[in-house]
Motif scaffolding. Structure first.
Motif, PDB file in Angstrom:
ATOM      1  N   ALA A 151     -17.377  12.865   0.551  1.00  0.00           N
ATOM      2  CA  ALA A 151     -16.482  11.927   1.259  1.00  0.00           C
ATOM      3  C   ALA A 151     -15.931  10.867   0.420  1.00  0.00           C
ATOM      4  CB  ALA A 151     -17.189  11.429   2.448  1.00  0.00           C
ATOM      5  N   GLY A 152     -16.421  10.258  -0.297  1.00  0.00           N
ATOM      6  CA  GLY A 152     -15.933   9.252  -1.252  1.00  0.00           C
ATOM      7  C   GLY A 152     -14.938   9.838  -2.071  1.00  0.00           C
ATOM      8  N   GLY A 153     -15.022  11.054  -2.715  1.00  0.00           N
ATOM      9  CA  GLY A 153     -14.092  11.649  -3.605  1.00  0.00           C
ATOM     10  C   GLY A 153     -12.940  11.854  -2.909  1.00  0.00           C
ATOM     11  N   ALA A 154     -12.923  12.528  -1.771  1.00  0.00           N
ATOM     12  CA  ALA A 154     -11.931  12.850  -0.819  1.00  0.00           C
ATOM     13  C   ALA A 154     -10.975  11.529  -0.351  1.00  0.00           C
ATOM     14  CB  ALA A 154     -12.149  13.565   0.335  1.00  0.00           C
ATOM     15  N   LEU A 155     -11.601  10.501  -0.137  1.00  0.00           N
ATOM     16  CA  LEU A 155     -10.993   9.268   0.136  1.00  0.00           C
ATOM     17  C   LEU A 155     -10.327   8.809  -1.199  1.00  0.00           C
ATOM     18  CD1 LEU A 155     -10.494   6.929   2.075  1.00  0.00           C
ATOM     19  CD2 LEU A 155     -12.411   5.863   1.498  1.00  0.00           C
ATOM     20  N   ALA A 156     -10.893   8.827  -2.387  1.00  0.00           N
ATOM     21  CA  ALA A 156     -10.159   8.457  -3.503  1.00  0.00           C
ATOM     22  C   ALA A 156      -9.132   9.349  -3.839  1.00  0.00           C
ATOM     23  CB  ALA A 156     -11.255   8.470  -4.675  1.00  0.00           C
ATOM     24  N   VAL A 157      -8.847  10.591  -3.464  1.00  0.00           N
ATOM     25  CA  VAL A 157      -7.860  11.506  -3.529  1.00  0.00           C
ATOM     26  C   VAL A 157      -6.744  11.094  -2.663  1.00  0.00           C
ATOM     27  CG1 VAL A 157      -6.978  13.883  -3.477  1.00  0.00           C
ATOM     28  CG2 VAL A 157      -9.165  13.409  -4.807  1.00  0.00           C
ATOM     29  N   VAL A 158      -7.104  10.982  -1.527  1.00  0.00           N
ATOM     30  CA  VAL A 158      -6.154  10.396  -0.667  1.00  0.00           C
ATOM     31  C   VAL A 158      -5.265   9.252  -1.065  1.00  0.00           C
ATOM     32  CG1 VAL A 158      -5.654   9.712   1.806  1.00  0.00           C
ATOM     33  CG2 VAL A 158      -7.072  11.765   1.322  1.00  0.00           C
ATOM     34  N   VAL A 159      -5.958   8.248  -1.451  1.00  0.00           N
ATOM     35  CA  VAL A 159      -5.492   6.959  -2.002  1.00  0.00           C
ATOM     36  C   VAL A 159      -4.588   7.228  -3.074  1.00  0.00           C
ATOM     37  CG1 VAL A 159      -6.221   4.777  -2.636  1.00  0.00           C
ATOM     38  CG2 VAL A 159      -7.283   5.594  -0.834  1.00  0.00           C
ATOM     39  N   ALA A 160      -5.183   8.184  -4.021  1.00  0.00           N
ATOM     40  CA  ALA A 160      -4.323   8.161  -5.151  1.00  0.00           C
ATOM     41  C   ALA A 160      -2.913   8.736  -5.061  1.00  0.00           C
ATOM     42  CB  ALA A 160      -5.256   9.024  -6.382  1.00  0.00           C
ATOM     43  N   VAL A 161      -3.196   9.819  -3.799  1.00  0.00           N
ATOM     44  CA  VAL A 161      -1.626  10.589  -3.688  1.00  0.00           C
ATOM     45  C   VAL A 161      -1.040   9.649  -2.992  1.00  0.00           C
ATOM     46  CG1 VAL A 161      -0.861  12.461  -2.326  1.00  0.00           C
ATOM     47  CG2 VAL A 161      -2.861  12.871  -3.604  1.00  0.00           C
ATOM     48  N   ALA A 162      -1.257   8.864  -2.156  1.00  0.00           N
ATOM     49  CA  ALA A 162      -0.309   7.811  -1.460  1.00  0.00           C
ATOM     50  C   ALA A 162       0.161   6.924  -2.406  1.00  0.00           C
ATOM     51  CB  ALA A 162      -1.384   7.025  -0.214  1.00  0.00           C
ATOM     52  N   ALA A 163      -0.632   6.488  -3.109  1.00  0.00           N
ATOM     53  CA  ALA A 163      -0.153   5.233  -4.312  1.00  0.00           C
ATOM     54  C   ALA A 163       1.204   6.124  -5.061  1.00  0.00           C
ATOM     55  CB  ALA A 163      -1.225   4.820  -5.154  1.00  0.00           C
ATOM     56  N   VAL A 164       0.918   7.205  -5.559  1.00  0.00           N
ATOM     57  CA  VAL A 164       1.838   7.907  -6.350  1.00  0.00           C
ATOM     58  C   VAL A 164       3.394   8.231  -5.480  1.00  0.00           C
ATOM     59  CG1 VAL A 164       2.296  10.153  -7.574  1.00  0.00           C
ATOM     60  CG2 VAL A 164       0.133   9.130  -7.747  1.00  0.00           C
ATOM     61  N   HIS A 165       2.893   8.430  -4.223  1.00  0.00           N
ATOM     62  CA  HIS A 165       4.025   8.904  -3.477  1.00  0.00           C
ATOM     63  C   HIS A 165       4.737   7.564  -3.224  1.00  0.00           C
ATOM     64  CE1 HIS A 165       6.560  10.308  -0.230  1.00  0.00           C
ATOM     65  NE2 HIS A 165       6.285   9.296   0.500  1.00  0.00           N
ATOM     66  N   LEU A 166       4.015   6.621  -2.952  1.00  0.00           N
ATOM     67  CA  LEU A 166       4.869   5.320  -2.878  1.00  0.00           C
ATOM     68  C   LEU A 166       5.525   5.033  -4.153  1.00  0.00           C
ATOM     69  CD1 LEU A 166       2.234   3.356  -0.683  1.00  0.00           C
ATOM     70  CD2 LEU A 166       4.356   4.313   0.051  1.00  0.00           C
ATOM     71  N   GLY A 167       4.999   4.962  -5.230  1.00  0.00           N
ATOM     72  CA  GLY A 167       5.482   4.630  -6.321  1.00  0.00           C
ATOM     73  C   GLY A 167       6.742   5.271  -6.750  1.00  0.00           C
ATOM     74  N   MET A 168       6.908   6.735  -6.386  1.00  0.00           N
ATOM     75  CA  MET A 168       7.915   7.779  -6.849  1.00  0.00           C
ATOM     76  C   MET A 168       8.982   7.153  -5.806  1.00  0.00           C
ATOM     77  SD  MET A 168       7.401   9.907  -9.243  1.00  0.00           S
ATOM     78  CE  MET A 168       6.261  10.866 -10.125  1.00  0.00           C
ATOM     79  N   VAL A 169       8.630   6.889  -4.352  1.00  0.00           N
ATOM     80  CA  VAL A 169       9.929   6.703  -3.454  1.00  0.00           C
ATOM     81  C   VAL A 169      10.382   5.353  -3.945  1.00  0.00           C
ATOM     82  CG1 VAL A 169      10.316   6.065  -1.169  1.00  0.00           C
ATOM     83  CG2 VAL A 169       9.009   7.905  -1.603  1.00  0.00           C
ATOM     84  N   PHE A 170       9.679   4.391  -4.270  1.00  0.00           N
ATOM     85  CA  PHE A 170      10.128   3.016  -4.646  1.00  0.00           C
ATOM     86  C   PHE A 170      11.124   3.250  -6.070  1.00  0.00           C
ATOM     87  CE2 PHE A 170       9.752  -0.259  -7.732  1.00  0.00           C
ATOM     88  CZ  PHE A 170      10.257  -1.407  -7.115  1.00  0.00           C
ATOM     89  N   LEU A 171      10.736   4.018  -7.056  1.00  0.00           N
ATOM     90  CA  LEU A 171      11.568   4.196  -8.162  1.00  0.00           C
ATOM     91  C   LEU A 171      12.787   4.829  -7.955  1.00  0.00           C
ATOM     92  CD1 LEU A 171       8.856   5.409 -10.706  1.00  0.00           C
ATOM     93  CD2 LEU A 171      10.159   3.002 -10.787  1.00  0.00           C
ATOM     94  N   SER A 172      12.636   5.890  -6.626  1.00  0.00           N
ATOM     95  CA  SER A 172      14.117   6.465  -6.589  1.00  0.00           C
ATOM     96  C   SER A 172      15.077   5.530  -5.821  1.00  0.00           C
ATOM     97  CB  SER A 172      13.828   7.616  -5.643  1.00  0.00           C
ATOM     98  OG  SER A 172      13.152   7.056  -4.226  1.00  0.00           O
ATOM     99  N   LEU A 173      14.490   4.456  -5.322  1.00  0.00           N
ATOM    100  CA  LEU A 173      15.547   3.597  -4.500  1.00  0.00           C
ATOM    101  C   LEU A 173      15.859   2.514  -5.115  1.00  0.00           C
ATOM    102  CD1 LEU A 173      13.671   3.540  -0.898  1.00  0.00           C
ATOM    103  CD2 LEU A 173      15.658   4.747  -1.386  1.00  0.00           C
ATOM    104  N   ALA A 174      14.708   1.874  -6.263  1.00  0.00           N
ATOM    105  CA  ALA A 174      15.258   0.660  -7.125  1.00  0.00           C
ATOM    106  C   ALA A 174      16.364   0.855  -8.016  1.00  0.00           C
ATOM    107  CB  ALA A 174      13.700   0.543  -7.736  1.00  0.00           C
TER     108      ALA A 174
END
Length: 293
Positions: A93-116
């Motif tokens: 469960a801890g590993g799955a939660l870490a993966v979800v948090v990492a994917v969410a962080a990467v997605h937000l970073g990519m969207v930010f770079l596309s708009l910045a």
């Protein structure tokens, strides 16, 4: 208080306490259960305690309340949430939660770079950012632009079809944008193709063509091929031009109408449609086959 009396010698004397006259007194000043003046209920309670069968003797009060276990040990509270899982499942469960948090962080970073605004990071990783964001997660600021889009643009097409007898017939204009609008209207989950394929293709063509409708550079020729493939596919799928023959040429035009301003606005605009008609395009063999598939 005992009643004070005066005897014949003039000395004060006190009467004895009523309890002292009625029987012996226990350790806390209470009357013993076996004293002659005790009520029957006290006698029965005293007999029960003496025999060792009362609540205090058996410890039933503590057991019923669930305060302690025999021997004075406290029962541990049951575990809940992740703590109730075994160590192996807690690790999963801890590993799955870490993966979800990492994917969410990467997605937000990519969207930010596309708009910045363009910067060193966005320029260096432009291909990775575009591959992640487009087309599913595309963002734009048209809603907050100083002059947002105030026009309805419809893309229409007609074709020249050669029949089995060799005669060439020209079809009427087909409003492809109206078909997409009808498919979206009332649909809770419209597809990305219905919403954006034709619209984005026409925007792409408009930015790569001059006012004389001639392509500018390699991207202009690419935009023509893209629009041509879309309209041939739509004609063969929606209009059934196969019954008429083989599509040889197509012509595309746009119909633009200004959005009527609200009643409280003093702005005056023309609601007459404006057309942009492109020249006839010859349909190649591979485009015809793609439309047939």
């Amino acid at each position: 208080m005992p009643e004070r009396k005066r005897d014949g010698a003039g000395m004060d004397a006190y009467d004895e306490e009523p309890e002292a006259r009625s029987g012996p007194v226990g350790p806390a000043g209470a009357r013993r259960a076996d004293s002659p003046g005790a009520p029957p209920e006290a006698a029965e309670a005293g007999a029960t305690e003496a025999e060792g069968t009362g609540p205090r003797a058996t410890g039933l009060e503590g057991t019923e309340a669930g305060a302690t276990e025999p021997g004075g040990a406290t029962e541990p509270a049951p575990r809940a949430g992740l703590a109730a899982l075994s160590p192996r499942y807690r690790l999963v469960a801890g590993g799955a939660l870490a993966v979800v948090v990492a994917v969410a962080a990467v997605h937000l970073g990519m969207v930010f770079l596309s708009l910045a605004p363009a910067n060193t990071v966005s320029k260096r990783h432009a291909k990775a950012v575009e591959g992640w964001v487009y087309p599913e997660f595309e963002q734009n600021w048209k809603l907050f632009a100083p002059n947002p889009l105030q026009q309805n643009v419809a893309v229409q097409v007609r074709a020249q079809v050669r029949g089995g007898d060799g005669e060439v017939r020209t079809t009427g204009w087909t409003d492809l944008s109206a078909e997409d609008g009808a498919a979206i209207d009332g649909n809770l989950l419209p597809s990305h193709t219905q919403q954006n394929e034709l619209r984005r293709a026409w925007d792409f063509l408009g930015t790569t063509h001059g006012t004389d409708n001639r392509p500018v550079g390699v991207r202009g020729a690419l935009s023509e091929q893209y629009v041509r493939r879309i309209v041939v596919l739509r004609l063969r799928r929606d209009e059934g031009v196969d019954r008429l023959g083989t599509v040889e040429r197509v012509q595309v035009r746009s119909r633009t109408v200004n959005v009527t301003p609200p009643e409280w606005s003093r702005e005056k605009v023309s609601t007459a449609p404006a057309y942009r008609v492109l020249p006839w395009w010859t349909v190649t063999g591979d485009e015809t086959e793609a439309g047939a598939r």
